[in-house]
Write a protein that holds these residues in place. Sequence first.
Motif, short mmCIF file in Angstrom:
data_model
loop_
_atom_site.label_atom_id
_atom_site.label_comp_id
_atom_site.label_asym_id
_atom_site.label_seq_id
_atom_site.Cartn_x
_atom_site.Cartn_y
_atom_site.Cartn_z
N VAL A 9 0.85 -1.20 0.00
CA VAL A 9 0.00 0.00 0.00
C VAL A 9 0.88 1.25 0.00
N GLY A 10 0.53 2.19 -0.86
CA GLY A 10 1.24 3.46 -0.93
C GLY A 10 0.76 4.39 0.17
N VAL A 11 1.71 4.99 0.87
CA VAL A 11 1.38 5.88 1.98
C VAL A 11 2.12 7.19 1.79
N ASP A 12 1.41 8.31 1.93
CA ASP A 12 2.08 9.61 1.87
C ASP A 12 1.61 10.57 2.96
N GLY A 13 0.85 10.05 3.92
CA GLY A 13 0.38 10.89 5.01
C GLY A 13 -0.94 11.59 4.74
N SER A 14 -1.43 11.53 3.50
CA SER A 14 -2.68 12.19 3.14
C SER A 14 -3.87 11.37 3.63
N ALA A 15 -5.03 12.02 3.72
CA ALA A 15 -6.25 11.31 4.13
C ALA A 15 -6.56 10.13 3.20
N PRO A 16 -6.46 10.29 1.86
CA PRO A 16 -6.73 9.13 0.99
C PRO A 16 -5.76 7.97 1.22
N SER A 17 -4.48 8.28 1.51
CA SER A 17 -3.54 7.17 1.74
C SER A 17 -3.82 6.48 3.07
N LYS A 18 -4.32 7.22 4.05
CA LYS A 18 -4.71 6.58 5.32
C LYS A 18 -5.92 5.67 5.10
N CYS A 19 -6.86 6.10 4.27
CA CYS A 19 -8.00 5.24 3.93
C CYS A 19 -7.51 3.98 3.22
N ASP A 69 4.36 8.10 11.40
CA ASP A 69 3.15 8.71 11.97
C ASP A 69 1.89 8.06 11.42
N THR A 70 1.87 7.81 10.12
CA THR A 70 0.69 7.22 9.49
C THR A 70 0.47 5.79 9.96
N VAL A 71 1.51 4.98 9.94
CA VAL A 71 1.36 3.58 10.36
C VAL A 71 1.01 3.51 11.85
N ASP A 72 1.66 4.35 12.66
CA ASP A 72 1.35 4.36 14.10
C ASP A 72 -0.13 4.70 14.32
N GLU A 73 -0.64 5.67 13.58
CA GLU A 73 -2.06 6.06 13.71
C GLU A 73 -2.98 4.89 13.36
N VAL A 138 -4.79 -4.13 -8.66
CA VAL A 138 -4.65 -2.83 -8.01
C VAL A 138 -6.02 -2.37 -7.52
N VAL A 139 -6.07 -1.89 -6.27
CA VAL A 139 -7.28 -1.30 -5.72
C VAL A 139 -6.99 0.17 -5.47
N ILE A 140 -7.86 1.04 -5.99
CA ILE A 140 -7.74 2.48 -5.76
C ILE A 140 -8.84 2.87 -4.80
N VAL A 141 -8.46 3.37 -3.63
CA VAL A 141 -9.40 3.70 -2.57
C VAL A 141 -9.62 5.22 -2.55
N ARG A 142 -10.86 5.62 -2.66
CA ARG A 142 -11.20 7.04 -2.55
C ARG A 142 -11.44 7.36 -1.08
N GLY A 143 -10.99 8.54 -0.67
CA GLY A 143 -11.09 8.95 0.73
C GLY A 143 -12.50 9.21 1.16
#
Length: 143
Positions: A9-19, A69-73, A138-143
């Motif tokens: 999973v791609g993570v960049d700290g944004s709300a969509p990446s957290k979703c 921070d994102t993974v910890d959350e 690939v799954v694209i998740v919208r926030g």
Amino acid sequence: MDGYRRIVVGVDGSAPSKCALRWAARQAALVGAVVQAVVAWEFPAFYSWEGGPMPPDEFEESARKSLDDTVDEIERDDGLPPVTIERQLTHGHAAQALLDASEGAELLVVGSRGHGSFYGALLGSVSQRCAAHATCPVVIVRG
């Protein structure tokens, strides 16, 4: 590795990446997989070695902090089943880093920032590039 099931999973700290990370954690629990959270970082195209918004070594540290921070959350979210989340920090373009990391994975999950067609065409879309070039679903998740 036999029996090693992995969802990238791609993570960049944004709300969509957290979703996307939450979705990947739920899916990993269902199929008995490990989640591999990937953050890619690179120097901005406009960066100058004579001076910029931050020293060069701080780009990587900023990306690492965002990942942690994102993974910890997400790991503190009581609504999610317990899963193993591995952390990977990669230097390079986000889409290529995700494509490389997803080789041999069961699934690649990315968030969608929801840029319109103009910005998507102008900036390029990580999710579009991943959907077009990944060797796994690939799954694209919208926030």
